[in-house]
Design an enzyme around this catalytic site. Structure first.
Site, PDB file in Angstrom:
ATOM      1  N   GLU A  22       0.840  -1.202   0.000  1.00 63.31           N
ATOM      2  CA  GLU A  22       0.000   0.000   0.000  1.00 63.31           C
ATOM      3  C   GLU A  22       0.876   1.254   0.000  1.00 63.31           C
ATOM      4  OE1 GLU A  22      -2.726   1.438  -0.234  1.00 63.31           O
ATOM      5  OE2 GLU A  22      -4.382   0.035   0.102  1.00 63.31           O
ATOM      6  N   ARG A 105      -8.493   0.777  13.104  1.00 60.15           N
ATOM      7  CA  ARG A 105      -7.095   1.011  12.741  1.00 60.15           C
ATOM      8  C   ARG A 105      -7.046   2.138  11.726  1.00 60.15           C
ATOM      9  NH1 ARG A 105      -5.973  -0.427   7.606  1.00 60.15           N
ATOM     10  NH2 ARG A 105      -7.219  -2.066   6.611  1.00 60.15           N
ATOM     11  N   ASN A 107      -5.907   3.783   8.140  1.00 58.21           N
ATOM     12  CA  ASN A 107      -5.768   3.265   6.788  1.00 58.21           C
ATOM     13  C   ASN A 107      -5.026   4.283   5.923  1.00 58.21           C
ATOM     14  OD1 ASN A 107      -6.385   0.867   5.226  1.00 58.21           O
ATOM     15  ND2 ASN A 107      -7.658   2.172   3.944  1.00 58.21           N
ATOM     16  N   ASN A 153     -10.016   5.793   1.989  1.00 61.44           N
ATOM     17  CA  ASN A 153      -8.966   5.470   1.023  1.00 61.44           C
ATOM     18  C   ASN A 153      -8.556   6.707   0.229  1.00 61.44           C
ATOM     19  OD1 ASN A 153      -7.554   2.938   0.797  1.00 61.44           O
ATOM     20  ND2 ASN A 153      -9.550   1.967   0.706  1.00 61.44           N
ATOM     21  N   ASP A 203      -9.664   2.116  -4.727  1.00 61.92           N
ATOM     22  CA  ASP A 203      -8.792   2.047  -3.549  1.00 61.92           C
ATOM     23  C   ASP A 203      -7.950   3.318  -3.494  1.00 61.92           C
ATOM     24  OD1 ASP A 203      -7.079   1.209  -1.441  1.00 61.92           O
ATOM     25  OD2 ASP A 203      -7.224  -0.871  -2.051  1.00 61.92           O
TER      26      ASP A 203
END
Length: 299
Positions: A22, A105, A107, A153, A203
């Site tokens: 990522e 969490r 991202n 995202n 994404d």
């Protein structure tokens, strides 16, 4: 809608596969591309001129990194927003706005043109609208920019610094906001366009010098270029992995497109069919140029 899919030759940056690659970030000072393995808690860095591949373990889930003025990283770890020493991996906590939400969490995250760090959160249990988008300001204060998101995202700022684009993945929408560069405030939300479900989930995202958005499509085998004004897909680069996660421009003139991918969640058969899943790909001289990467500025 007429689009073109290009099978332009990609390269594998290093022979290494992440579980969940990522957040690629280009470091123009060192000529390095940096990216993360979210699930393994590692920051990777490759310097082309020296042919040097380094891995920095942070021993925590890591959602995003950005560069600081001194060359260190600002990172969204499970345990908070931290400075990560680039030499030895030691961490220093700056803020943890979701310390009271252990089921969440952090991202995707990115720096805006003024050097603020924007970071989103998501539920570990896939709870709908359990996350938020935060802005970590230059004075290290932290504020909620968008409440109630599911999978925070892609983020990008237009070349004229007047529009902020944002993706909450399950909505299949790219949202646009008016953006005040001086204050960092966003307002006047509207849907720039909606991604057809057949393209794969939207994404990570970046923007080129012409103001077109580049979106990585999870379960879509592609990174695609979209016009945010018309909502038209201009074309896509096909890749040998289904789970394409994010992208950024790099290279001396920001002419190369770096693309992360994942292999987590693939069946054994899918692993055999996608041996390069989890790789960091690059399409050199892709035909477009990116924007100069922003860095985190703090006292």
């Amino acid at each position: 809608m007429i689009t073109t899919t290009q099978a332009q030759q990609y390269d594998i940056v290093v022979p290494h596969c992440c579980l969940l690659g990522e957040g690629p970030v280009w470091d123009e000072q060192t000529g390095s591309i940096c990216w993360i393995d979210l699930l393994n808690g590692r920051i990777h860095e490759y310097t082309h001129a020296a042919n040097l591949f380094r891995t920095l373990p942070v021993n925590d889930l890591i959602g995003a990194v950005a560069l600081c003025e001194n060359g260190d990283f600002i990172a969204g770890l499970k345990e908070g927003l931290m400075i990560v020493n680039r030499n030895n991996g030691t961490t220093r906590l700056l803020q943890h706005p979701e310390a009271h939400l252990p089921q969440n969490r952090y991202n995707d995250g990115k720096c805006d043109p003024m050097g603020r760090f924007w970071i989103g959160s998501t539920s570990l249990n896939n709870t709908v609208k359990a996350g938020n988008l935060y802005t970590l300001n230059n004075d290290l204060t932290c504020a909620i920019a968008i409440k109630g998101v599911t999978m925070s995202n892609g983020m990008a700022w237009s070349p004229d610094n007047k529009t902020f684009y944002y993706i909450d993945t399950p909505t299949f929408e790219v949202a646009a906001f008016d953006y005040d560069i001086e204050t960092g405030q966003i307002s006047n939300k509207r849907i720039a366009f909606t991604i057809p479900r057949t393209e794969g989930l939207p994404d990570g995202m970046t923007i080129d010098s012409e103001g077109m958005l580049w979106i990585a499509h999870w379960d879509g085998w592609q990174v695609a270029r979209w016009n945010p004004d018309s909502g038209r897909k201009l074309f896509s680069f096909r890749l040998p992995a289904a789970f394409i996660t994010s992208c950024t421009f790099g290279g001396d003139e920001l002419q190369d497109l770096y693309i992360t991918s994942a292999c987590a969640g693939l069946s054994e058969k899918q692993h055999e069919e996608q041996p390069l899943a989890g790789s960091l790909f690059v399409i050199r001289n892709c035909g477009f140029k990116g924007m100069k990467p922003a860095i985190f500025r703090y006292p």
